[in-house]
Design an enzyme around this catalytic site. Structure first.
Site, PDB file in Angstrom:
ATOM      1  N   ARG A 170       0.814  -1.216  -0.098  1.00 33.50           N
ATOM      2  CA  ARG A 170       0.195  -0.095  -0.209  1.00 33.50           C
ATOM      3  C   ARG A 170       0.785   1.283   0.158  1.00 33.50           C
ATOM      4  O   ARG A 170       0.479   2.305   0.497  1.00 33.50           O
ATOM      5  CB  ARG A 170      -0.921  -0.011   1.105  1.00 33.50           C
ATOM      6  CG  ARG A 170      -1.999  -1.062   1.342  1.00 33.50           C
ATOM      7  CD  ARG A 170      -2.920  -1.032   0.329  1.00 33.50           C
ATOM      8  NE  ARG A 170      -2.512  -2.022  -0.922  1.00 33.50           N
ATOM      9  CZ  ARG A 170      -2.444  -3.104  -1.042  1.00 33.50           C
ATOM     10  NH1 ARG A 170      -2.968  -3.872  -0.233  1.00 33.50           N
ATOM     11  NH2 ARG A 170      -2.234  -3.662  -2.072  1.00 33.50           N
ATOM     12  N   CYS A 218     -10.426  -1.288   3.501  1.00 36.89           N
ATOM     13  CA  CYS A 218      -9.960  -1.538   4.836  1.00 36.89           C
ATOM     14  C   CYS A 218      -9.227  -0.367   5.493  1.00 36.89           C
ATOM     15  O   CYS A 218      -8.533   0.554   5.065  1.00 36.89           O
ATOM     16  CB  CYS A 218      -8.783  -2.599   4.597  1.00 36.89           C
ATOM     17  SG  CYS A 218      -9.208  -4.311   4.088  1.00 36.89           S
ATOM     18  N   GLU A 288      -4.626   2.533   7.114  1.00 36.41           N
ATOM     19  CA  GLU A 288      -4.469   2.529   5.664  1.00 36.41           C
ATOM     20  C   GLU A 288      -5.072   3.618   4.957  1.00 36.41           C
ATOM     21  O   GLU A 288      -4.568   4.181   3.843  1.00 36.41           O
ATOM     22  CB  GLU A 288      -4.894   1.182   5.162  1.00 36.41           C
ATOM     23  CG  GLU A 288      -4.713   1.019   3.550  1.00 36.41           C
ATOM     24  CD  GLU A 288      -5.298  -0.466   2.901  1.00 36.41           C
ATOM     25  OE1 GLU A 288      -5.067  -1.674   3.676  1.00 36.41           O
ATOM     26  OE2 GLU A 288      -5.934  -0.485   2.005  1.00 36.41           O
TER      27      GLU A 288
HETATM   28  C1  LIG Z   1     -15.461  -0.884  -1.189  1.00 38.07           C
HETATM   29  C2  LIG Z   1     -13.996  -0.773  -1.427  1.00 38.07           C
HETATM   30  C3  LIG Z   1     -13.140  -1.664  -1.311  1.00 38.07           C
HETATM   31  C4  LIG Z   1     -11.786  -1.446  -1.512  1.00 38.07           C
HETATM   32  N1  LIG Z   1     -11.004  -2.574  -1.786  1.00 38.07           N
HETATM   33  C5  LIG Z   1      -9.664  -2.248  -1.974  1.00 38.07           C
HETATM   34  C6  LIG Z   1      -8.672  -3.330  -2.056  1.00 38.07           C
HETATM   35  O1  LIG Z   1      -9.019  -4.564  -2.393  1.00 38.07           O
HETATM   36  N2  LIG Z   1      -7.078  -2.982  -2.277  1.00 38.07           N
HETATM   37  C7  LIG Z   1      -6.802  -1.777  -2.201  1.00 38.07           C
HETATM   38  O2  LIG Z   1      -5.518  -1.476  -2.282  1.00 38.07           O
HETATM   39  N3  LIG Z   1      -7.551  -0.887  -1.650  1.00 38.07           N
HETATM   40  C8  LIG Z   1      -8.969  -0.994  -1.983  1.00 38.07           C
HETATM   41  N4  LIG Z   1      -9.814   0.206  -1.385  1.00 38.07           N
HETATM   42  C9  LIG Z   1      -9.134   1.494  -1.196  1.00 38.07           C
HETATM   43  C10 LIG Z   1      -9.040   2.448  -2.299  1.00 38.07           C
HETATM   44  O3  LIG Z   1     -10.052   1.850  -3.432  1.00 38.07           O
HETATM   45  C11 LIG Z   1      -7.963   2.569  -2.871  1.00 38.07           C
HETATM   46  O4  LIG Z   1      -7.009   3.107  -1.933  1.00 38.07           O
HETATM   47  C12 LIG Z   1      -7.723   3.471  -4.154  1.00 38.07           C
HETATM   48  O5  LIG Z   1      -6.582   2.977  -4.986  1.00 38.07           O
HETATM   49  C13 LIG Z   1      -7.869   4.927  -3.760  1.00 38.07           C
HETATM   50  O6  LIG Z   1      -7.914   5.543  -5.085  1.00 38.07           O
HETATM   51  P1  LIG Z   1      -8.692   7.041  -5.049  1.00 38.07           P
HETATM   52  O7  LIG Z   1      -8.782   7.616  -6.409  1.00 38.07           O
HETATM   53  O8  LIG Z   1     -10.043   6.755  -4.592  1.00 38.07           O
HETATM   54  O9  LIG Z   1      -7.755   7.820  -4.096  1.00 38.07           O
HETATM   55  P2  LIG Z   1      -8.297   8.768  -3.035  1.00 38.07           P
HETATM   56  O10 LIG Z   1      -8.810   7.870  -1.880  1.00 38.07           O
HETATM   57  O11 LIG Z   1      -9.003  10.087  -3.297  1.00 38.07           O
HETATM   58  O12 LIG Z   1      -6.663   9.195  -2.424  1.00 38.07           O
HETATM   59  C14 LIG Z   1      -5.825   8.332  -1.777  1.00 38.07           C
HETATM   60  C15 LIG Z   1      -4.402   8.677  -1.719  1.00 38.07           C
HETATM   61  O13 LIG Z   1      -4.056   8.819  -2.903  1.00 38.07           O
HETATM   62  C16 LIG Z   1      -3.570  10.496  -3.132  1.00 38.07           C
HETATM   63  N5  LIG Z   1      -3.725  10.726  -4.530  1.00 38.07           N
HETATM   64  C17 LIG Z   1      -4.986  10.476  -5.435  1.00 38.07           C
HETATM   65  N6  LIG Z   1      -4.778  10.691  -6.621  1.00 38.07           N
HETATM   66  C18 LIG Z   1      -3.384  11.237  -6.672  1.00 38.07           C
HETATM   67  C19 LIG Z   1      -2.555  11.934  -7.903  1.00 38.07           C
HETATM   68  N7  LIG Z   1      -2.996  11.981  -8.964  1.00 38.07           N
HETATM   69  N8  LIG Z   1      -1.395  12.249  -7.497  1.00 38.07           N
HETATM   70  C20 LIG Z   1      -0.854  12.133  -6.179  1.00 38.07           C
HETATM   71  N9  LIG Z   1      -1.547  11.507  -5.263  1.00 38.07           N
HETATM   72  C21 LIG Z   1      -2.565  11.184  -5.464  1.00 38.07           C
HETATM   73  C22 LIG Z   1      -4.331  11.293  -2.255  1.00 38.07           C
HETATM   74  O14 LIG Z   1      -3.751  12.288  -1.890  1.00 38.07           O
HETATM   75  C23 LIG Z   1      -4.571  10.151  -1.262  1.00 38.07           C
HETATM   76  O15 LIG Z   1      -3.161  10.233  -0.289  1.00 38.07           O
HETATM   77  C24 LIG Z   1     -11.293  -0.180  -1.291  1.00 38.07           C
HETATM   78  C25 LIG Z   1     -11.842   1.040  -0.942  1.00 38.07           C
HETATM   79  C26 LIG Z   1     -13.461   0.752  -1.007  1.00 38.07           C
HETATM   80  C27 LIG Z   1     -14.267   1.837  -0.675  1.00 38.07           C
END
Ligand SMILES: Cc1cc2nc3c(=O)[nH]c(=O)nc-3n(C[C@H](O)[C@H](O)[C@H](O)COP(=O)(O)OP(=O)(O)OC[C@H]3O[C@@H](n4cnc5c(N)ncnc54)[C@H](O)[C@@H]3O)c2cc1C
Length: 293
Positions: A170, A218, A288
């Site tokens: 992660r 998570c 996380e």
């Molecule tokens: C139902 C559910 C299931 C999930 N299952 C998993 C799983 O199986 N595995 C897993 O790893 N995660 C899982 N996640 C967590 C999440 O989906 C991931 O971490 C995802 O990759 C986050 O993407 P996001 O665009 O929503 O980022 P955000 O939540 O908006 O941001 C996350 C981080 O990334 C940074 N960020 C975002 N975009 C950029 C960019 N362009 N440049 C620099 N920094 C940036 C933000 O500042 C922040 O620190 C789950 C979440 C949910 C709700």
């Protein structure tokens, strides 16, 4: 005169962030900015630096808990125009930060390109997935990444490629504030086989996660050698509630937001879970999810 004079089409003042997070929680950002091009973004960085406005970047908010008071400074969301693109060239795809990860997985399946089908069911944007090295028991996005294009805090563009990129659990060693795009190396494979992996991943998620709830995936990272969910379960914390927040009965490492839930409820529940696990197992659970206080 506004510090973002002339950028009115992409800047909103006092914009509530709740609708941009999977928890549907969080107060307003002083400035909420959706650039459409890299040039827009460079200009936004310049104005923020000149005016000492703190910059934050969000993806699709599926790993973010934003405080009820919101965020001081500017929140940038890369989801429009240039940032939503994906460009396929043989077995390589350039995916921009604001492309939807789940759509990218489907596009790859359709083209018979294997490599990221293991990310099925993970919400969010490509930028967020790279920053978090999204993945799970079947693999992570880092193993498909060839290079990333980044912007530094002065708006300078540069690239980081495979030997310099260290993807870990992660996390990735990217310190630049903006991930603009990533080049992924995929391999041609039998679409039916890829589809089977997609289906298996979905079934696994459906059976183990409270998918039809407001959650953030998570909450805690797995400590070395053990599972955070198993520890929380063994501590008897499934169903534990603070205000409108509850530890999921289905997956102990999920906290779900119910009616009337606030970000503060979730933060207090996170602390309560950490405390009980610390007392019982002498293990510290690290979040996380990212928390913007
Ligand atoms: C139902 C559910 C299931 C999930 N299952 C998993 C799983 O199986 N595995 C897993 O790893 N995660 C899982 N996640 C967590 C999440 O989906 C991931 O971490 C995802 O990759 C986050 O993407 P996001 O665009 O929503 O980022 P955000 O939540 O908006 O941001 C996350 C981080 O990334 C940074 N960020 C975002 N975009 C950029 C960019 N362009 N440049 C620099 N920094 C940036 C933000 O500042 C922040 O620190 C789950 C979440 C949910 C709700």
């Amino acid at each position: 005169m506004s510090i973002f004079n002339g950028l009115d089409e992409i800047v909103e003042r006092d914009h509530p962030l709740a609708s941009h997070t999977w928890y549907r929680l969080g107060g307003p950002a002083d400035y909420f900015i959706r650039p459409r091009t890299v040039d827009d973004l460079v200009e936004v960085i310049r104005r923020c630096n000149e005016n000492h406005v703190r910059l934050h970047v969000m993806g699709f908010g599926s790993n973010l808990l934003v405080s009820d008071e919101g965020v001081r400074g500017a929140v940038v969301k890369l989801e429009e125009g240039q940032f939503a693109q994906t460009e396929f060239e043989g077995e390589q795809v350039t995916a921009w930060a604001g492309a939807q990860l789940s759509q990218l997985v489907l596009d790859c399946v359709e083209k018979g390109l294997s490599g990221i089908e293991v990310l099925t069911g993970i919400p969010g944007s490509v930028g967020g997935a790279i920053k978090m090295n999204a993945g799970g028991r079947f693999g992570d996005i880092g193993s498909a990444v060839e290079s990333v294009t980044l912007l530094d805090s002065q708006g300078g563009l540069f690239e980081k490629s495979k030997p310099e990129l260290i993807f870990d659990y992660r996390s990735v060693n990217i310190r630049a504030p903006f991930i603009l795009n990533a080049k992924l190396k995929l391999t041609q494979a039998d679409p039916e086989q890829i589809m089977r992996t997609v289906k298996e991943s979905w079934v696994y998620k459906k059976n183990t996660q409270p998918l039809n709830t407001r959650n953030c995936g998570c909450i805690f990272k797995n400590p070395e050698g053990t599972s955070a969910g198993a520890l929380i379960d063994r501590a008897g914390l499934k169903g534990l509630q603070v205000g409108g927040a509850a530890v999921s009965d289905k997956h102990a490492n999920f906290i779900v937001a119910g009616d009337g839930c606030t970000s503060r409820d979730i933060m207090r529940l996170i602390s309560a879970v950490q405390q009980r696990v610390r007392e019982q197992f002498e293990i510290e659970l690290d979040p996380e999810i990212e928390i913007w206080k």
